[in-house]
Design a protein around this motif. Structure first.
Motif, PDB file in Angstrom:
ATOM      1  N   LYS A   2       0.835  -1.202   0.000  1.00  0.00           N
ATOM      2  CA  LYS A   2       0.000   0.000   0.000  1.00  0.00           C
ATOM      3  C   LYS A   2       0.879   1.265   0.000  1.00  0.00           C
ATOM      4  CE  LYS A   2      -3.990   2.257   1.152  1.00  0.00           C
ATOM      5  NZ  LYS A   2      -5.242   2.248   0.461  1.00  0.00           N
ATOM      6  N   MET A  23       1.980   2.761  -3.311  1.00  0.00           N
ATOM      7  CA  MET A  23       0.980   3.395  -4.184  1.00  0.00           C
ATOM      8  C   MET A  23       1.264   4.872  -4.426  1.00  0.00           C
ATOM      9  SD  MET A  23      -1.426   1.125  -4.890  1.00  0.00           S
ATOM     10  CE  MET A  23      -2.107  -0.404  -4.274  1.00  0.00           C
ATOM     11  N   LEU A  24       1.676   5.570  -3.376  1.00  0.00           N
ATOM     12  CA  LEU A  24       1.891   7.024  -3.520  1.00  0.00           C
ATOM     13  C   LEU A  24       2.987   7.332  -4.542  1.00  0.00           C
ATOM     14  CD1 LEU A  24       1.209   9.927  -2.565  1.00  0.00           C
ATOM     15  CD2 LEU A  24       2.868   9.625  -0.739  1.00  0.00           C
ATOM     16  N   ILE A  78       4.023   5.367  -6.878  1.00  0.00           N
ATOM     17  CA  ILE A  78       3.616   4.823  -8.169  1.00  0.00           C
ATOM     18  C   ILE A  78       2.632   5.758  -8.868  1.00  0.00           C
ATOM     19  CG2 ILE A  78       2.149   2.996  -9.157  1.00  0.00           C
ATOM     20  CD1 ILE A  78       3.809   1.025  -7.473  1.00  0.00           C
ATOM     21  N   ALA A  79       1.841   6.480  -8.070  1.00  0.00           N
ATOM     22  CA  ALA A  79       0.878   7.421  -8.653  1.00  0.00           C
ATOM     23  C   ALA A  79       1.569   8.579  -9.356  1.00  0.00           C
ATOM     24  CB  ALA A  79      -0.064   7.947  -7.569  1.00  0.00           C
ATOM     25  N   THR A 120     -12.927   1.424 -17.365  1.00  0.00           N
ATOM     26  CA  THR A 120     -11.738   1.850 -16.630  1.00  0.00           C
ATOM     27  C   THR A 120     -10.542   0.969 -16.987  1.00  0.00           C
ATOM     28  OG1 THR A 120     -13.108   2.591 -14.809  1.00  0.00           O
ATOM     29  CG2 THR A 120     -10.784   2.266 -14.341  1.00  0.00           C
ATOM     30  N   ILE A 131      -8.013  -0.232  -3.560  1.00  0.00           N
ATOM     31  CA  ILE A 131      -6.718   0.307  -3.973  1.00  0.00           C
ATOM     32  C   ILE A 131      -6.699   1.826  -3.947  1.00  0.00           C
ATOM     33  CG2 ILE A 131      -5.987  -1.603  -5.436  1.00  0.00           C
ATOM     34  CD1 ILE A 131      -6.996   0.425  -7.762  1.00  0.00           C
ATOM     35  N   LEU A 132      -7.806   2.445  -3.525  1.00  0.00           N
ATOM     36  CA  LEU A 132      -7.867   3.895  -3.627  1.00  0.00           C
ATOM     37  C   LEU A 132      -7.405   4.565  -2.347  1.00  0.00           C
ATOM     38  CD1 LEU A 132     -11.338   4.086  -5.356  1.00  0.00           C
ATOM     39  CD2 LEU A 132      -9.097   4.038  -6.423  1.00  0.00           C
ATOM     40  N   ASP A 133      -7.018   5.805  -2.473  1.00  0.00           N
ATOM     41  CA  ASP A 133      -6.673   6.602  -1.314  1.00  0.00           C
ATOM     42  C   ASP A 133      -7.929   6.835  -0.491  1.00  0.00           C
ATOM     43  OD1 ASP A 133      -4.489   8.478  -0.126  1.00  0.00           O
ATOM     44  OD2 ASP A 133      -6.301   9.691  -0.150  1.00  0.00           O
ATOM     45  N   GLU A 134      -7.769   6.878   0.825  1.00  0.00           N
ATOM     46  CA  GLU A 134      -8.940   6.990   1.699  1.00  0.00           C
ATOM     47  C   GLU A 134      -9.757   8.239   1.407  1.00  0.00           C
ATOM     48  OE1 GLU A 134      -6.045   6.052   2.620  1.00  0.00           O
ATOM     49  OE2 GLU A 134      -6.178   4.236   3.827  1.00  0.00           O
ATOM     50  N   TYR A 135      -9.090   9.293   0.984  1.00  0.00           N
ATOM     51  CA  TYR A 135      -9.829  10.522   0.717  1.00  0.00           C
ATOM     52  C   TYR A 135     -10.654  10.421  -0.559  1.00  0.00           C
ATOM     53  CZ  TYR A 135      -7.709  13.109   4.504  1.00  0.00           C
ATOM     54  OH  TYR A 135      -7.336  13.537   5.736  1.00  0.00           O
ATOM     55  N   GLN A 136     -10.198   9.595  -1.505  1.00  0.00           N
ATOM     56  CA  GLN A 136     -10.962   9.427  -2.739  1.00  0.00           C
ATOM     57  C   GLN A 136     -12.280   8.716  -2.451  1.00  0.00           C
ATOM     58  OE1 GLN A 136     -10.624  10.276  -6.006  1.00  0.00           O
ATOM     59  NE2 GLN A 136     -12.284   9.028  -6.801  1.00  0.00           N
ATOM     60  N   VAL A 137     -12.249   7.681  -1.615  1.00  0.00           N
ATOM     61  CA  VAL A 137     -13.471   6.931  -1.346  1.00  0.00           C
ATOM     62  C   VAL A 137     -14.266   7.527  -0.194  1.00  0.00           C
ATOM     63  CG1 VAL A 137     -12.678   4.760  -2.282  1.00  0.00           C
ATOM     64  CG2 VAL A 137     -12.208   5.286   0.093  1.00  0.00           C
ATOM     65  N   GLY A 138     -13.709   8.579   0.419  1.00  0.00           N
ATOM     66  CA  GLY A 138     -14.444   9.222   1.505  1.00  0.00           C
ATOM     67  C   GLY A 138     -14.398   8.436   2.794  1.00  0.00           C
TER      68      GLY A 138
END
Lengths: 475, 157
Positions: free
Chosen positions: A10, A13-14, A16-17, A263, A372-379
């Motif tokens: 995890k 990910m940062l 890699i983004a 996607t 796989i998403l950042d916590e802020y993206q999924v809320g």
């Protein structure tokens, strides 16, 4: 051990983004596209400094609360280790491996040291400031060890690289198989990092991905085979799942899986499709891994080479088409793979009555992405400051998150037992009907499986362990 | 929580202390003091990266809850400014003693801090979801830095 490795996955990910932006700048800046040299230079800068970016990103990813001082410490530790070990052995080149080690060490030491509550250190950001200083000093001493040990590490990885190169297409196939089998655990990034950034060397550049973009004609063999899988194979699987869904659920499933298929085709992000069936039908997922391995092997054997900075979707395919060797072959191969996936999935689901989304028993939900998403993206996360400024019931800090989960699970009195299993919450409850699926989805859960009247599993991603730790005190 | 106590200045102080450690190590290793080339090397490792460390420190200090994505964004922006601008104008000195890297560091630090606080909650459409949230911060910082590089590349003398 597994939990630790998942956190590393995890944490990767940062950094890699960041890659796609480097890739975009590099490609758009080059003569065959927009021809803006300074843009290409900026993109190149990102590639050249990727090891330091990895060190910062991994340290931050592992650090408690993702604190920025861990990033500073990771950066300093990597520089000290590089210069220090080179002072001892001038051949030493820490590069990615050293950066990853520096990032891991920093993350671990940061959490260890920053717990120290030293009176009078508030002017230095408390224990965290102390941690940065101690990490700096530790890395000075460690660089002595690195200086002596690194030549052996380099030799070992060179040997591994030669062995892998000697296996050719079979090696590529094995990598493809392993890459997909590790997806449920989020560990595929760990082997990807070796293959893409460390394996092989060409004009001072290492890794299949880096070498591909540096113009090495032999590179790209470990990436090319993903294009047929991600652009055609998994969308084919999604179509099979949509058509296999019960007629009254088909429209809802088409909404979720249709956008997931798009996607995958466009960007090469496939987890939303894979997570839709990996827990519901593990055997189907193994089959998917085998097909991926075979595709990588065949594509490698045919001499097709292609690469990506993010993933094997249409965007990377178009951007890198001039770099590829026989790249256009990937489209007809992809069409064959897509049909193959559709047939395999559709008939497996029908014959073995696999409960893919839209085929579940009444009341069970569908699984989606989120993992796989950042916590802020999924809320699923809000900062403490946001928390203070919000009255919404969906504003959640980590403490509130656990409370919300307990409520969504039917309250403390409904929960008899709860434990974490990699990416899932396993529950033993008085009555599964009291579990509020919609609420859980809004909290960031990607799947709810009600197994019988008393047992259920909630797919929440790698936060499972943490979440259970937070929930247990509330029961 | 400590988030209330620690604000901007303690973070920068940490940067200063780390750079100080680098300076001491460098000085100790000099031929006129202990004469240990290894110490000179590790000291130089820290000192020569002072502008990058400053960029990281400023960004982290400014960012809400001092989040690490700001640190990564700052370093990224710093390198994009330096490499981009020096590709535009060969006369820009980029060695570790030039004033240009200090300007690049300060600019990138502030830029990353501002960008973090503005974009860390960005919700992207589903197909770009991977880049949403805090991961969006390094991306916008890199793009903004490209503009800074463009301006500095044409105006720096």
């Amino acid at each position: 051990m597994l939990g630790q490795l998942q956190r590393i996955g995890k944490a990767l990910m940062l950094p890699i983004a960041v890659l796609p932006v480097a890739g975009l700048l590099l490609r758009l800046g080059q003569p065959d596209t927009l021809n803006i040299p300074f843009m290409a230079a900026a993109g190149n800068a990102v590639f050249n400094f990727l090891p330091a970016i990895f060190a910062i990103g991994i340290a931050v990813g592992l650090a408690k609360d993702n604190h920025g001082l861990a990033g500073l410490a990771g950066f300093v530790a990597f520089q000290v280790l590089s210069y220090g070990s080179q002072a001892i052995h001038s051949d030493n080149n820490l590069s990615y491996l050293g950066a990853i080690v520096a990032g891991l060490l920093t993350g671990w030491l940061f959490n260890l040291f920053s717990r120290a509550r030293v009176r009078g250190l508030d002017f230095l950001a408390g224990g965290r400031g102390l941690a940065v200083i101690l990490i700096t000093l530790t890395s000075v001493m460690l660089s002595l060890v690195f200086g002596v040990v690194w030549p052996f590490v380099q030799d070992a990885f060179n040997t591994l690289g030669h062995w892998l190169a000697a296996t050719g297409a079979v090696g590529a196939g094995l990598y493809g198989l392993l890459n997909r089998l590790l997806i449920p655990f989020g560990l595929h990034h760990v082997i990807n990092t070796y293959i893409w950034f460390v394996y092989g060397s060409y004009h001072g550049v290492s890794g299949d991905l880096n070498r591909f973009f540096a113009g090495d004609p032999t590179a790209g063999g470990y990436m090319a085979g993903f294009f047929p899988i991600m652009m055609f194979g998994l969308p084919g699987a999604a179509l099979a799942m949509i058509l296999a869904a019960r007629p009254e659920r088909r429209q809802a499933v088409a909404g979720v899986l249709g956008s997931a298929a798009f996607t995958a085709f466009l960007t090469g992000v496939t987890e939303p499709i894979e997570f839709a069936f990996m827990f519901l039908a593990p055997l189907l997922f193994v089959l998917h891994a085998v097909l991926t391995g075979l595709t990588l092997m065949v594509v490698y054997a045919l001499g097709i080479r292609d690469g990506f900075t993010f993933s094997a979707g249409l965007i990377d395919y178009i951007l890198n088409r001039n770099h590829a060797t026989h790249g256009w072959w990937l489209i007809p191969i992809g069409l064959v793979v897509g049909v193959l996936y559709f047939v395999v999935f559709y008939f497996s689901i029908r014959i073995f009555d696999i409960k893919t989304p839209g085929r579940e028993l009444e009341g069970a939900g569908t699984a989606g992405g989120g993992f796989i998403l950042d916590e802020y993206q999924v809320g699923a996360a809000t900062s403490r400051e946001d928390e203070e400024n919000t009255t919404s019931i969906f504003g959640r800090s980590s403490e509130h998150r656990a409370l919300e989960y307990v409520r969504a699970l039917g309250g403390a009195e409904n929960i008899l037992e709860i434990e974490a299993c990699t990416t899932r919450l396993r529950l033993n409850v008085k009555d599964v009907e009291k579990i509020d699926e919609l609420w859980l989805k809004q909290l960031g859960a990607s799947g709810v499986m009600k197994l019988n009247r008393h047992n259920a599993q909630i797919v929440v991603g790698t936060i499972a362990d943490l979440l259970v730790d937070e929930i247990k005190p509330l029961l | 929580m400590s988030a209330k106590v620690s604000t901007f200045s303690p973070i920068l102080l940490v940067v200063a202390v780390v750079l100080g450690i680098g300076a001491i190590l460098y000085w100790l290793g000099l031929p006129t003091v202990l004469h240990v080339p290894f110490l000179v090397s590790v000291g130089y490792a820290i000192l020569s990266n002072y502008a990058a460390a400053l960029a990281i420190g400023i960004a982290v200090g400014m960012a809400k809850e001092h989040q690490g994505a700001a640190a990564l964004a700052a370093f990224l922006g710093y390198e994009v400014i330096i490499q981009g601008a020096s590709a535009l104008s060969k006369s820009i000195p980029t060695d570790d003693k030039s004033a240009f890297i200090l300007v690049a560091g300060l600019t990138a630090g502030v830029l990353a801090g501002v960008m973090y606080n503005r974009f860390y909650r960005t919700k992207l459409p589903a197909w770009l979801g991977f880049f949403g949230g805090r991961r969006f911060v390094p991306l916008v910082t890199a793009l903004a830095s490209l503009f800074v590089a463009l301006i500095l590349g044409h105006t720096w003398r």
